[in-house]
Design a protein around this motif. Structure first.
Motif, PDB file in Angstrom:
ATOM      1  N   SER A  11       0.818  -1.219   0.000  1.00 41.94           N
ATOM      2  CA  SER A  11       0.000   0.000   0.000  1.00 41.94           C
ATOM      3  C   SER A  11       0.850   1.267   0.000  1.00 41.94           C
ATOM      4  CB  SER A  11      -0.922   0.004   1.219  1.00 41.94           C
ATOM      5  OG  SER A  11      -1.779  -1.123   1.206  1.00 41.94           O
ATOM      6  N   TYR A  39      -6.581   0.228   2.374  1.00 37.85           N
ATOM      7  CA  TYR A  39      -6.072   1.115   1.326  1.00 37.85           C
ATOM      8  C   TYR A  39      -7.258   1.515   0.452  1.00 37.85           C
ATOM      9  CZ  TYR A  39      -2.948   2.882  -2.345  1.00 37.85           C
ATOM     10  OH  TYR A  39      -2.291   3.676  -3.265  1.00 37.85           O
ATOM     11  N   LEU A  53      -3.358   4.858   2.605  1.00 36.50           N
ATOM     12  CA  LEU A  53      -3.364   3.826   3.631  1.00 36.50           C
ATOM     13  C   LEU A  53      -3.999   4.411   4.880  1.00 36.50           C
ATOM     14  CD1 LEU A  53      -2.402   1.001   4.622  1.00 36.50           C
ATOM     15  CD2 LEU A  53      -0.326   2.140   5.432  1.00 36.50           C
TER      16      LEU A  53
END
Length: 243
Positions: A11, A39, A53
């Protein structure tokens, strides 16, 4: 290795400082184990969207002798950890937000820790620990009861007490003498040094943000006495005055 590490690493590929961000996130979730990484798109105030994130879950808060789980969501900017995250209280369907000094009506959290953020002295773990202290003093949510709208706002709760997973009311009124005396004792305890048990607290540890010792005791410590063993080596101290 944390089970979330592959997902977190993936992510953060488009982040400017992926390795630093990953280390900061892993340190936080190792202590606050209920937080889960996701995410997803985040919509900014100007309507712009960006995949970020974020950590979603609960943090344990000690309120009047019981530990309650407060639901939050932490969005990490693509410059993390060199810029502060955006943090929200995220109430469940049985809760409503109680706005105050640190939480607005939309649930957005504003802390001195976030405003003064400067990595590595300030990080996610320290922010979460500071958040627990703030919420213990001023809980950020109300219950939604199945009675009337008026009644639903009279009982302040934090959902899912940490010890049994059931909703509990945290007291229907503080108007009685006993409740006031209990509150005064609680505040007195918060302002008393955890080490000597006599002097008033006077230093704030960096980077966790805890203010739990007097100046005399605090200056001799290498680790915060409130953090889990080894979780926070003191990086500095701020003299804190209570008028």
């Amino acid at each position: 290795m944390c089970s979330f590490e592959p997902f977190i690493r993936s992510s953060l590929k488009k982040y400017k400082f992926p390795e630093e961000a990953k280390c900061d996130v892993l340190k936080a979730v190792s202590i606050f184990a209920d937080l889960r990484p996701k995410y997803e798109d985040f919509v900014f105030n100007n309507g712009r969207q960006r995949k970020l994130l974020h950590l979603e879950g609960t943090v344990p808060v000690d309120y009047k002798g019981n530990v309650y789980n407060i639901p939050i969501c932490i969005y990490l900017m693509d410059t993390h950890p060199y810029n502060p995250p955006i943090v929200f209280v995220k109430p469940t369907s049985t809760m409503q937000i109680k706005s105050g000094r640190n939480v607005d009506q939309n649930g957005k959290i504003d802390l001195p820790y976030l405003r003064e953020w400067k990595y590595p002295d300030y990080d996610l773990l320290g922010m979460l620990q500071a958040l627990c202290i703030v919420f213990a003093a001023e809980p950020p949510v109300y219950s939604r009861s199945g009675r009337t709208s008026q009644e639903s706002q009279e009982s302040l709760i934090q959902e899912t007490p940490h010890h049994n997973g059931n909703d509990q009311s945290l007291g229907k009124s503080d108007s009685s003498t006993t409740d006031k005396e209990d509150e005064l004792r609680r505040l007195q305890d918060l302002l008393t040094c955890r080490i000597c048990k006599t002097r008033r607290v006077g230093v704030t540890f960096l980077s966790c943000g805890h203010c739990v010792t007097c100046v005399e005791c605090g200056t001799s410590l290498q680790d915060c006495p409130l953090c889990p063993t080894g979780a926070n080596h003191v990086r500095g101290m701020i003299i804190t005055l209570f008028s």
